[in-house]
Design a protein around this motif. Structure first.
Motif, mmCIF file in Angstrom:
data_model
loop_
_atom_site.group_PDB
_atom_site.id
_atom_site.type_symbol
_atom_site.label_atom_id
_atom_site.label_comp_id
_atom_site.label_asym_id
_atom_site.label_seq_id
_atom_site.Cartn_x
_atom_site.Cartn_y
_atom_site.Cartn_z
ATOM 1 N N ALA A 1 8.505 31.828 21.014
ATOM 2 C CA ALA A 1 9.640 31.728 20.095
ATOM 3 C C ALA A 1 9.866 30.296 19.623
ATOM 4 N N ARG A 2 9.303 29.322 20.335
ATOM 5 C CA ARG A 2 9.515 27.919 20.001
ATOM 6 C C ARG A 2 8.514 27.388 18.979
ATOM 7 N N ILE A 3 7.485 28.178 18.657
ATOM 8 C CA ILE A 3 6.511 27.722 17.657
ATOM 9 C C ILE A 3 6.753 28.475 16.355
ATOM 10 N N THR A 4 6.128 28.012 15.284
ATOM 11 C CA THR A 4 6.357 28.621 13.976
ATOM 12 C C THR A 4 5.802 30.050 13.944
ATOM 13 N N PRO A 5 6.348 30.897 13.084
ATOM 14 C CA PRO A 5 5.808 32.260 12.970
ATOM 15 C C PRO A 5 4.322 32.267 12.602
#
Length: 170
Positions: A112-116
């Motif tokens: 959830a902490r990285i870009t989609p």
């Protein structure tokens, strides 16, 4: 599924039954929300039905549905991030993103902490075990872009996926 002369709706329904659980699992891994995953998947299958005459001849119609669904979900997640940031700015507060909980290795929180876009290539490559070239084709980006996103994602995930030792105070 090549060149079937059957009923298009029946052919798509058969593909749907075979591939739905796998697609939902992938989309939940990328997006975190089963509701979003199901909505995006349904949209992809509806698009498939409208294009079935040509897609039924593909070597892997499932790959087409997966590509449409992943691109749609990534786009939706990107819009949600932009909206969340905009609302936070309007309220004068920074957007907080939760990290791993204590000693637990929380892959979902780390993802959830990285870009989609990074999340999509990580899940497609490391969970679905797809090669870089296929991911590039499905996401309609260059193979170098996939490699770059994977490298950046790995760099961002490394500290988030390290189990931290707890020191005991005696």
């Amino acid at each position: 599924m090549h060149d079937s002369d059957g009923d298009p709706a029946a052919d798509v329904a058969a593909l749907y039954r075979r591939t739905w659980p796998r697609l939902i699992g992938l989309l939940v891994s990328i997006g975190g929300s089963r509701a979003d995953a199901e909505e995006v998947a349904q949209d992809a299958y509806v698009k498939l039905l409208g294009r079935w005459d040509s897609i039924r001849r593909y070597d892997d119609p499932e790959a087409w549905v997966r590509a449409v669904a992943v691109r749609t979900l990534v786009s939706r997640l990107r819009r949600q991030q932009v909206a969340t940031r905009a609302l936070a700015k309007l309220r004068g507060r920074p957007v907080a993103v939760e990290g791993p909980d204590g000693d637990a290795l929380d892959v979902a929180a780390a993802l959830a902490r990285i870009t989609p876009e990074q999340r999509a290539v990580v899940v497609l490559h490391h969970v679905m075990d797809l090669p870089v070239e296929q991911i590039a084709e499905e996401l309609q980006v260059a193979a170098g872009t996939v490699k770059s996103r994977l490298a950046r994602a790995r760099q961002a995930l490394a500290p988030l996926l390290t189990v931290k030792e707890v020191s005991e105070h005696a």
